[in-house]
Motif scaffolding. Structure first.
Motif, mmCIF file in Angstrom:
data_model
loop_
_atom_site.group_PDB
_atom_site.id
_atom_site.type_symbol
_atom_site.label_atom_id
_atom_site.label_comp_id
_atom_site.label_asym_id
_atom_site.label_seq_id
_atom_site.Cartn_x
_atom_site.Cartn_y
_atom_site.Cartn_z
ATOM 1 N N THR A 140 -28.868 -8.109 23.345
ATOM 2 C CA THR A 140 -29.941 -7.458 23.007
ATOM 3 C C THR A 140 -29.943 -6.707 21.723
ATOM 4 N N HIS A 141 -30.989 -6.459 21.067
ATOM 5 C CA HIS A 141 -30.876 -5.710 19.705
ATOM 6 C C HIS A 141 -31.966 -5.232 19.275
ATOM 7 N N ALA A 142 -32.159 -4.141 18.523
ATOM 8 C CA ALA A 142 -33.401 -3.631 17.743
ATOM 9 C C ALA A 142 -32.823 -3.387 16.456
ATOM 10 N N TYR A 143 -33.797 -3.778 15.474
ATOM 11 C CA TYR A 143 -33.792 -3.580 13.831
ATOM 12 C C TYR A 143 -34.446 -2.430 13.469
ATOM 13 N N ALA A 144 -33.972 -1.722 12.804
ATOM 14 C CA ALA A 144 -34.836 -0.475 12.167
ATOM 15 C C ALA A 144 -35.471 -0.624 11.006
ATOM 16 N N ASN A 145 -35.152 -1.622 10.223
ATOM 17 C CA ASN A 145 -35.972 -1.818 9.137
ATOM 18 C C ASN A 145 -36.405 -3.377 9.058
ATOM 19 N N PRO A 146 -37.789 -3.347 8.385
ATOM 20 C CA PRO A 146 -38.500 -4.601 8.395
ATOM 21 C C PRO A 146 -37.701 -5.422 7.405
ATOM 22 N N GLY A 147 -38.028 -7.059 7.636
ATOM 23 C CA GLY A 147 -37.358 -8.066 6.932
ATOM 24 C C GLY A 147 -37.104 -9.212 7.646
ATOM 25 N N THR A 148 -36.504 -10.191 7.167
ATOM 26 C CA THR A 148 -36.130 -11.407 7.803
ATOM 27 C C THR A 148 -34.534 -11.422 7.902
ATOM 28 N N TYR A 149 -34.109 -11.596 9.280
ATOM 29 C CA TYR A 149 -32.508 -11.541 9.427
ATOM 30 C C TYR A 149 -32.245 -13.069 9.971
ATOM 31 N N THR A 150 -31.106 -13.250 9.827
ATOM 32 C CA THR A 150 -30.381 -14.538 10.255
ATOM 33 C C THR A 150 -29.435 -13.956 11.275
ATOM 34 N N VAL A 151 -29.716 -14.484 12.448
ATOM 35 C CA VAL A 151 -28.607 -14.047 13.591
ATOM 36 C C VAL A 151 -27.931 -15.172 13.831
ATOM 37 N N LYS A 152 -26.415 -15.142 13.619
ATOM 38 C CA LYS A 152 -25.266 -16.121 13.910
ATOM 39 C C LYS A 152 -24.639 -15.931 15.020
ATOM 40 N N PHE A 153 -24.580 -16.872 15.984
ATOM 41 C CA PHE A 153 -23.728 -16.803 17.301
ATOM 42 C C PHE A 153 -22.711 -17.976 16.987
ATOM 43 N N THR A 154 -21.499 -17.419 17.162
ATOM 44 C CA THR A 154 -20.058 -18.107 16.982
ATOM 45 C C THR A 154 -19.725 -17.971 18.577
ATOM 46 N N VAL A 155 -19.082 -19.259 19.176
ATOM 47 C CA VAL A 155 -18.654 -19.595 20.392
ATOM 48 C C VAL A 155 -17.039 -19.959 20.142
ATOM 49 N N THR A 156 -16.263 -19.564 20.992
ATOM 50 C CA THR A 156 -14.906 -19.829 20.796
ATOM 51 C C THR A 156 -14.291 -20.084 22.012
ATOM 52 N N ASN A 157 -13.511 -21.158 22.473
ATOM 53 C CA ASN A 157 -12.799 -21.674 23.579
ATOM 54 C C ASN A 157 -11.223 -21.004 23.932
#
Length: 380
Positions: A140-157
């Motif tokens: 979960t996350h909340a952004y304080a400022n307007p705009g378009t954000y790229t959220v990157k997920f990295t999975v490691t084994n």
């Protein structure tokens, strides 16, 4: 008949030759990686079998079925993948969003997840506890400022192999107000062994909360010991009823429309109670204005912390000193003495009373008395 016998002999010879060729062993090197289709240990075993029974037919069948042996001995690398991401596409500033990531590992090992929210804050990590075929992690996350954000997920084994996937979210609305910033926080024990003063500042008007106790760290997850909803910039809280000669730990917090902030922990130690405590004057009352020749009266109330008897001396400010002694067989908690005096000249005088206990410890307090002449009718 002779021609027939010759043809018969020739046919028999050819047949014998074919049989001989078919039964002749095939000489093969053990290090040959040719068309037999074997590798490693399977290759050596195949070479041993060739010496006893490796006819042309076995070579054919070996070529047909050798690939199965090769496939059985081949090892494949682990397959790591992100199978799905559930994510919001539009949020308002300050609104909490939820992202769910599903990933799998062919070896069923545990996976760790790293998230880059596309702003200045650093990655956050979450690691699964039990290895399963498909693993899911929710953030979960909340952004304080307007705009378009790229959220990157990295999975490691567990072997260190990793894979990444990204999604975007559009944040609308005005910039969300920030939580208050706490500064100049201090905790000071007063001269009294049972009080301490806490002060701090916030950059925006905010409420005041205090958690304190005699053990560290202070638990701020519950309700504060002191809470003041009034929003101010300069905060001051006085702690009372403290134990003498005790170390206290304290944390303060402030909240505004932008959120809440909790300070770092501070500490202070209350002073010990002295065996030789000075008396305390609780009040001084009497005339503040009199006429020359008329009597001025001052009453003092005082006590000794150890319930010792007190003696009083009075300096009227005109070189006249009055004395009073209270000596009782059973000391009282609050002792009172009244002094009277007549001034002979007009003027402003400072009358000072001093209380002293049997150990010689003293305390003084003063009051101003204005003396006017007989012609001044304002005092009549």
């Amino acid at each position: 008949m002779k021609k027939i016998n010759k043809k018969l002999k020739l046919s028999l010879a050819v047949s014998l030759l074919i049989v001989a060729l078919a039964s002749t062993p095939l000489i093969t090197s053990a290090n040959n990686d040719g068309n037999n289709g074997y590798q490693g240990k399977a290759k050596v075993e195949a070479s041993t079998k060739v010496k006893t029974n490796n006819s042309i037919w076995s070579r054919i069948f070996g070529g047909l079925f050798g690939n199965r042996a090769k496939a059985a001995t081949k090892t494949y690398p682990a397959s790591l993948s992100i199978s799905g991401i559930t994510a919001p596409t539009v949020l308002k500033t300050g609104q909490m969003g939820t992202w769910t990531v599903k990933a799998s590992d062919s070896h069923n090992g545990s996976l760790s997840y790293a998230v880059n929210w596309g702003e200045n804050d650093s990655n956050m990590l979450a690691k699964t506890a039990t290895p399963i075929f498909v693993q899911t992690s929710t953030f979960t996350h909340a952004y304080a400022n307007p705009g378009t954000y790229t959220v990157k997920f990295t999975v490691t084994n567990e072997t260190g192999a990793s894979t990444s996937s990204s999604t975007t979210v559009h944040i609308t609305g005005k910039p969300a107000p920030a939580a208050p910033i706490i500064s100049d926080f201090s905790a000071t024990s007063d001269k009294s062994s049972r009080q301490a003063t806490l002060v701090w500042k916030t950059d925006v008007a905010a409420s005041s909360s205090v958690w304190y106790g005699t053990t560290s760290p202070i638990n701020t997850s519950g309700n504060p010991n002191i809470s003041r909803p009034v929003k101010v910039l300069n905060h001051k809280v006085i702690l009372t009823g403290l134990k003498p000669d005790t170390k206290y730990y304290v944390t303060v917090g402030s909240a505004s429309t932008g959120g809440a902030t909790i300070s770092e922990e501070a500490s202070f130690t209350t002073p010990a109670i002295s065996n030789s405590t000075t008396p305390v004057i609780t009040s001084l009352s009497g005339d503040s204005k009199v006429t020359v020749g008329r009597e001025a009266t001052v009453t003092v109330n005082a006590y000794d912390p150890n319930n010792d008897s007190l003696s009083y001396s009075m300096d009227w400010g005109d070189n006249i000193t009055g004395m009073a002694l209270i000596a009782k067989t059973k000391p009282v908690f609050v002792q009172t003495s009244t002094f009277s005096h007549i001034y002979n000249e007009a003027g402003t005088y400072i009358a000072t009373v001093t209380a002293e206990n049997s150990k010689g410890l003293k305390v003084s307090s003063s009051t101003k008395i204005i003396v006017v002449g007989p012609s001044d009718t304002t005092n009549q």
